[in-house]
Design an enzyme around this catalytic site. Structure first.
Site, PDB file in Angstrom:
ATOM      1  N   ARG A 135      56.802  67.187   6.895  1.00 39.26           N
ATOM      2  CA  ARG A 135      57.263  68.549   6.571  1.00 39.26           C
ATOM      3  C   ARG A 135      57.586  69.360   7.829  1.00 39.26           C
ATOM      4  NH1 ARG A 135      53.406  70.039   1.387  1.00 39.26           N
ATOM      5  NH2 ARG A 135      54.921  69.337  -0.153  1.00 39.26           N
ATOM      6  N   LYS A 189      49.142  61.695 -14.275  1.00 35.15           N
ATOM      7  CA  LYS A 189      49.161  62.775 -15.269  1.00 35.15           C
ATOM      8  C   LYS A 189      50.511  62.902 -15.952  1.00 35.15           C
ATOM      9  CE  LYS A 189      46.319  66.300 -15.371  1.00 35.15           C
ATOM     10  NZ  LYS A 189      45.987  67.716 -15.206  1.00 35.15           N
ATOM     11  N   GLY A 197      55.498  65.059  -3.480  1.00 35.59           N
ATOM     12  CA  GLY A 197      54.091  64.785  -3.780  1.00 35.59           C
ATOM     13  C   GLY A 197      53.674  63.384  -3.380  1.00 35.59           C
ATOM     14  N   GLY A 217      55.762  69.768  -7.188  1.00 38.31           N
ATOM     15  CA  GLY A 217      55.936  70.656  -8.337  1.00 38.31           C
ATOM     16  C   GLY A 217      57.324  71.290  -8.364  1.00 38.31           C
TER      17      GLY A 217
HETATM   18  P1  AMP Z   1      50.188  62.047 -10.147  1.00 42.34           P
HETATM   19  O1  AMP Z   1      49.456  63.073  -9.326  1.00 42.34           O
HETATM   20  O2  AMP Z   1      50.115  62.306 -11.598  1.00 42.34           O
HETATM   21  O3  AMP Z   1      51.598  61.801  -9.653  1.00 42.34           O
HETATM   22  O4  AMP Z   1      49.424  60.684  -9.910  1.00 42.34           O
HETATM   23  C1  AMP Z   1      49.300  60.057  -8.671  1.00 42.34           C
HETATM   24  C2  AMP Z   1      48.037  59.236  -8.711  1.00 42.34           C
HETATM   25  O5  AMP Z   1      48.138  58.280  -9.740  1.00 42.34           O
HETATM   26  C3  AMP Z   1      47.766  58.462  -7.443  1.00 42.34           C
HETATM   27  O6  AMP Z   1      46.543  58.908  -6.923  1.00 42.34           O
HETATM   28  C4  AMP Z   1      47.640  57.009  -7.929  1.00 42.34           C
HETATM   29  O7  AMP Z   1      46.602  56.286  -7.329  1.00 42.34           O
HETATM   30  C5  AMP Z   1      47.329  57.198  -9.391  1.00 42.34           C
HETATM   31  N1  AMP Z   1      47.632  56.001 -10.183  1.00 42.34           N
HETATM   32  C6  AMP Z   1      48.816  55.439 -10.424  1.00 42.34           C
HETATM   33  N2  AMP Z   1      48.679  54.354 -11.197  1.00 42.34           N
HETATM   34  C7  AMP Z   1      47.358  54.223 -11.443  1.00 42.34           C
HETATM   35  C8  AMP Z   1      46.588  53.301 -12.205  1.00 42.34           C
HETATM   36  N3  AMP Z   1      47.140  52.277 -12.853  1.00 42.34           N
HETATM   37  N4  AMP Z   1      45.254  53.508 -12.259  1.00 42.34           N
HETATM   38  C9  AMP Z   1      44.673  54.535 -11.616  1.00 42.34           C
HETATM   39  N5  AMP Z   1      45.351  55.430 -10.883  1.00 42.34           N
HETATM   40  C10 AMP Z   1      46.682  55.270 -10.805  1.00 42.34           C
END
Ligand code: AMP
Length: 387
Positions: free
Chosen positions: A35, A202, A348, A371
């Site tokens: 950044r 999420k 992100g 975001g």
């Molecule tokens: P998000 O903040 O929703 O974009 O999610 C990102 C997070 O999802 C990262 O910390 C990844 O380690 C986690 N993640 C992705 N796939 C998996 C999975 N199969 N099991 C657990 N965590 C996951």
């Protein structure tokens, strides 16, 4: 909102809202300075116009007195100074006599960085709630305002919207302009076929974006933990995989309203996340945790990517913090990097993951804002852009 090139900046005092919300480890070292590097174009442009620069940024969230010790921008000012090969004067205050005196003593091409704007949040969330008096005060420090902090464009804070509403001469910086120029065509006019890859954990905070992308995309390839919420919604066993319970209903609705969603057909799985004795399975048992997409899924996803002209990607394909579960994300990066397509990555986690794996230059655009990029793709007007 104007572009920076439309302003007469020669010799002026320019306030730049930059996004220096960089990851810092326990030793107080910057882990990823992307950044800061991305902000150099606007800074150098202003220096070439003999401006006096006043830089404002937030760093993390500031909720307690303790945060004041770990969230100072001093270390960032030192890194910026190194990158520019030029002194950056750090003022450990967000307002007051020290700030005003330093600014009145500035010469052309001098750079001042104020302390973390969110230090103002300790006193009634003045920055984050866009306190009118604070925005007016910061605006009074300069002649011109440039917003170059894409990561906060989806929020109306004192340091973006507050300043902009109290200053006549204002524009978007090169970084924000580049984000808008690369992200908006994705939803407004994507060259078809258009494939979206979604992952991460999420769903709940991405619902609007998923709905809007589903209208524009030809296929949505879902991996990561997000896939397990969709698989569960389909009644398929997900064992002990991470799911977003509150989004199962949404996943059901999506699956019944469109056939564009493509889900994993095999998984890298383990009984716990602490050891690395993983196995590859088509179906998960009740005590399995799905931690990455399997080889058949990689082939399946690549067969869709092979046909596309435009690609948007948000969310890693697995639990990438453990190297063992990076393979799905890495192989897709590798595959995409060989194609001659428009490829855009949302910010992100996905951005840091792709940058750390060394693929940043292989994509058309890697967004600096998580975001903000998702809200732009949701079709929303962002307050920090429509100033
Ligand atoms: P998000 O903040 O929703 O974009 O999610 C990102 C997070 O999802 C990262 O910390 C990844 O380690 C986690 N993640 C992705 N796939 C998996 C999975 N199969 N099991 C657990 N965590 C996951």
């Amino acid at each position: 909102m104007k572009k920076i090139e439309e302003l007469d900046l020669e010799g002026k005092k320019v306030i730049i809202r930059v996004d220096y919300n960089v990851p810092i480890n326990e030793k107080g070292e910057i882990v990823d300075d992307n950044r800061i590097v991305e902000s150099l174009k606007t800074i150098n442009y202003c220096l070439n116009k003999n401006c006096k620069l006043i830089l404002l940024s937030h760093l993390g969230k500031v909720k307690t007195e303790e945060d004041l010790k770990t969230k100072s921008l001093k270390v960032v000012s030192e890194r910026l100074s190194k990158l520019l090969g030029k002194e950056v004067m750090f003022i450990p205050k967000t307002r007051g006599i020290e700030v005003e005196e330093a600014i009145s003593n500035m010469n052309e091409k001098d750079i001042i960085m104020l302390e973390n704007t969110r230090f103002e949040d300790l006193d009634g969330k003045k920055e984050s709630k866009n306190d009118p008096e604070l925005g007016k005060y910061w605006a009074s420090l300069g002649d011109v305002f440039i917003n170059d902090a894409f990561g906060t464009c989806h929020r109306a804070h004192a340091s973006n919207v507050g300043i902009a509403s109290n200053i006549k001469e204002k524009a978007l910086g090169f970084l924000v302009q580049k984000e808008v120029d690369n992200l908006l065509p994705i939803i407004n006019n994507p060259e078809k076929p258009f494939v979206v890859i979604l992952g991460g954990a999420k769903i709940s905070d991405k619902i609007g974006t998923i709905k809007n992308l589903a209208l524009k995309a030809d296929y949505i390839l879902v991996g990561g933990a997000m896939a397990y919420t969709f698989l569960k919604a389909k009644g398929i066993s997900v064992g002990k995989s991470l799911i977003d319970e509150e989004s199962i209903e949404f996943a059901k609705q999506m699956l019944s309203s469109t056939d564009k969603i493509i889900l994993p057909i095999d998984h890298i799985t383990n009984k716990d996340t602490e050891n690395n004795n993983f196995t590859v399975k088509d179906m998960l048992d009740s005590d399995d945790i799905g931690l990455d997409i399997g080889p058949k899924t990689i082939d399946l996803f690549e067969s869709y990517i092979a046909k596309c002209k435009t690609l948007f990607w948000n969310g890693p394909m697995g639990y990438y913090e453990n190297e063992v579960y990076q393979k799905g994300t890495k192989e897709l990066c590798d595959y995409i990097s060989k194609l001659n397509i428009t490829s855009v990555v949302g910010g992100g986690d996905t951005a840091s993951c792709i940058i750390n794996m060394g693929y940043k230059d292989k994509f058309t655009h890697v967004s600096t804002g998580g975001g903000a990029s998702l809200e732009l793709l949701e079709g929303k007007d962002l307050p920090g852009i429509n100033l």
